[in-house]
Design a protein around this motif. Structure first.
Motif, PDB file in Angstrom:
ATOM      1  N   ALA A  30     -67.677  58.036 -23.346  1.00 37.52           N
ATOM      2  CA  ALA A  30     -67.049  57.190 -21.769  1.00 37.52           C
ATOM      3  C   ALA A  30     -65.812  56.181 -22.413  1.00 37.52           C
ATOM      4  CB  ALA A  30     -67.855  57.059 -20.322  1.00 37.52           C
ATOM      5  N   PRO A  31     -65.000  55.454 -20.843  1.00 38.02           N
ATOM      6  CA  PRO A  31     -64.357  54.598 -21.164  1.00 38.02           C
ATOM      7  C   PRO A  31     -65.148  53.436 -21.429  1.00 38.02           C
ATOM      8  CG  PRO A  31     -63.849  55.776 -19.463  1.00 38.02           C
ATOM      9  CD  PRO A  31     -64.807  56.369 -19.938  1.00 38.02           C
ATOM     10  N   ASP A  32     -65.544  52.263 -22.203  1.00 43.28           N
ATOM     11  CA  ASP A  32     -66.169  51.063 -22.541  1.00 43.28           C
ATOM     12  C   ASP A  32     -67.677  51.553 -22.911  1.00 43.28           C
ATOM     13  OD1 ASP A  32     -64.391  49.264 -22.253  1.00 43.28           O
ATOM     14  OD2 ASP A  32     -64.512  48.716 -20.390  1.00 43.28           O
ATOM     15  N   PRO A 163     -65.934  60.830 -11.940  1.00 50.17           N
ATOM     16  CA  PRO A 163     -66.458  61.710 -12.579  1.00 50.17           C
ATOM     17  C   PRO A 163     -65.834  61.638 -14.187  1.00 50.17           C
ATOM     18  CG  PRO A 163     -64.593  62.904 -10.691  1.00 50.17           C
ATOM     19  CD  PRO A 163     -64.873  61.239 -10.261  1.00 50.17           C
ATOM     20  N   GLU A 164     -64.965  60.602 -14.755  1.00 53.59           N
ATOM     21  CA  GLU A 164     -64.806  60.638 -15.922  1.00 53.59           C
ATOM     22  C   GLU A 164     -65.673  59.626 -16.425  1.00 53.59           C
ATOM     23  OE1 GLU A 164     -62.618  59.864 -13.196  1.00 53.59           O
ATOM     24  OE2 GLU A 164     -61.299  58.625 -14.285  1.00 53.59           O
ATOM     25  N   PHE A 168     -72.795  61.600 -21.304  1.00 52.04           N
ATOM     26  CA  PHE A 168     -73.391  62.238 -21.525  1.00 52.04           C
ATOM     27  C   PHE A 168     -73.133  63.650 -21.079  1.00 52.04           C
ATOM     28  CE2 PHE A 168     -76.637  58.748 -22.959  1.00 52.04           C
ATOM     29  CZ  PHE A 168     -75.796  58.603 -24.181  1.00 52.04           C
ATOM     30  N   ARG A 169     -71.898  63.753 -20.100  1.00 56.07           N
ATOM     31  CA  ARG A 169     -72.405  64.945 -18.861  1.00 56.07           C
ATOM     32  C   ARG A 169     -72.079  66.776 -19.935  1.00 56.07           C
ATOM     33  NH1 ARG A 169     -66.832  65.897 -15.291  1.00 56.07           N
ATOM     34  NH2 ARG A 169     -67.227  67.976 -14.879  1.00 56.07           N
ATOM     35  N   GLU A 170     -71.302  66.105 -21.224  1.00 57.89           N
ATOM     36  CA  GLU A 170     -71.417  67.378 -21.936  1.00 57.89           C
ATOM     37  C   GLU A 170     -72.020  68.408 -22.566  1.00 57.89           C
ATOM     38  OE1 GLU A 170     -67.795  67.729 -24.757  1.00 57.89           O
ATOM     39  OE2 GLU A 170     -66.051  67.801 -23.386  1.00 57.89           O
ATOM     40  N   SER A 195     -58.686  62.959 -12.273  1.00 53.23           N
ATOM     41  CA  SER A 195     -60.097  64.319 -12.019  1.00 53.23           C
ATOM     42  C   SER A 195     -60.778  64.780 -11.212  1.00 53.23           C
ATOM     43  CB  SER A 195     -60.864  63.189 -12.849  1.00 53.23           C
ATOM     44  OG  SER A 195     -61.510  61.977 -11.997  1.00 53.23           O
ATOM     45  N   PRO A 196     -60.192  66.199 -10.628  1.00 52.89           N
ATOM     46  CA  PRO A 196     -60.883  67.227  -9.763  1.00 52.89           C
ATOM     47  C   PRO A 196     -61.985  67.132  -9.625  1.00 52.89           C
ATOM     48  CG  PRO A 196     -59.663  68.535 -11.590  1.00 52.89           C
ATOM     49  CD  PRO A 196     -59.814  67.050 -12.445  1.00 52.89           C
TER      50      PRO A 196
END
Ligand code: FES
Length: 363
Positions: A30-32, A163-164, A168-170, A195-196
């Protein structure tokens, strides 16, 4: 690297006093946020409990630093160990990791350590609740359950800024299709334009917790994140009459993302008491001996004669400086970094143990 033909019973567990780690992969999560995966140099396997951490020695500009990072991998896959870390603004150690550790890099690390673990708290139903990169111990626990007890009833909630930034979301969503009793809940604080997001948003409160884990009162709770988040969660569940003996928490301010530099050997606490009572401290592993001034810790004494004892928090929290005492008496004022059975076995935390007599230390 692990020789492909060898099995676990032909390999010894990682000995952090003798073996370096070799980075095998670096992954953007994820970012950073990156995951660093390591193998034991020369072969070996990792013995730890989900929820523990390692202390990494960083060769940063200006001197060595020690940082404690929670393990995100599962001991059910013992040939590799992974840490997943977020570079906070102004971080020194983690930024050094991002800039310098690549596949093939060798690093020294110590551990594993820590008591925020599943092993001592097995239950039928769990609630893992985290914020930001405090997700890592829960992820190690969930990965272990997915391999060893996939039918376990787990509710897994993570709060993130956007949300982004859900780490580990996936993989979590994939595990949700494979663990029949895993329920996931993501709660971003806000939504960005790109990001919706149709789910819950905002800060954790009793309404959101009750929607995602209506039966939280009957679960074993593991909570990890910044202190304000953990305070909010503990206040919510306590107000509902939760049995706090089944509530476990770990601040990543204390361990996973600690950014504390080494205390110099000649700090004021030591220098000011040069005339006090002195006790001999023998460091058996290195063959060094030093006189400990009254009030000085074992760690400070070790540094005066160049004996290296890894340390991170230096406040009795993280357990990194644990050493075995062979003889003598110390006064130890810790903050939970050592378990009762370890004290009974003769271990002390060097950073918060002050000799009362001559002592012998295995370091
Ligand atoms: S350095 Fe953390 S407990 Fe001693």
């Amino acid at each position: 690297m692990v020789p492909a033909a060898l099995h676990l019973d032909e390999l010894r567990p990682w000995n952090s006093a003798r073996q370096m780690l070799v980075c095998t992969a670096v992954i953007d999560e994820a970012p950073d946020v990156k995951t660093f995966t390591f193998a034991v140099e020369g072969g070996g396997w990792f013995r730890y409990v989900p929820g523990q951490f390692i202390t990494v020695e960083l060769r940063a500009k200006g001197g060595d630093l020690h940082r404690t990072y929670t393990i995100s991998s599962s001991p059910s896959r013992p040939y590799a160990i992974a840490i997943t870390i977020k570079a906070q603004p102004n971080s020194v150690g983690t930024r050094w990791m991002f800039d310098n550790v690549k596949p093939g890099s060798r690093i020294r690390a110590y551990g594993p350590s820590g008591h925020f673990t599943l092993g001592r708290n097995l239950a039928k139903k769990y609630l893992f609740i985290s914020a930001g990169s405090g997700i890592t111990p829960g992820m190690s626990m969930l990965r272990w359950l997915a391999d060893c007890a996939p039918g376990t009833d787990v509710t897994f909630i993570n709060s993130s800024r956007r949300p982004e930034e859900i780490v580990f979301r996936e993989e979590l969503e994939l595990l949700g299709t494979r663990m029949p009793n895993l329920k996931l809940g993501f709660i971003p604080e806000s939504r960005s334009g790109s990001s919706p997001w149709a789910g819950l948003m905002g800060r954790i409160d009793i309404q959101k917790l009750s929607m995602l884990a209506p039966d939280f009162i009957s679960r074993e709770i593991f909570c990890c994140g910044p202190d304000p988040f953990m305070k909010a969660v503990s206040n919510i569940v306590r107000a509902e009459g939760f049995d706090m003996g089944r509530y476990h928490q770990e601040s990543f301010g204390a361990t996973a993302l600690t950014e504390i530099a080494q205390t110099p050997a000649n700090d004021d606490a030591v220098a000011g008491r040069a005339d006090g009572v002195k006790h001999a401290v023998s460091f058996l592993g290195s063959g060094e001996e030093a006189l400990c001034i009254e009030g000085q810790t074992v760690l400070q004494t070790a540094r005066t004669v160049g004996v290296r004892i890894p340390a991170a928090c230096e406040s009795g929290l993280c357990g990194t400086c644990k050493v075995k005492k062979r003889s003598g008496e110390v006064e130890m004022k810790h903050n939970g970094g050592i378990a009762g059975h370890e004290i009974e076995e003769g271990y002390i935390l060097a950073c918060c143990s002050r000799p009362l007599t001559a002592v012998e230390i295995e370091a």
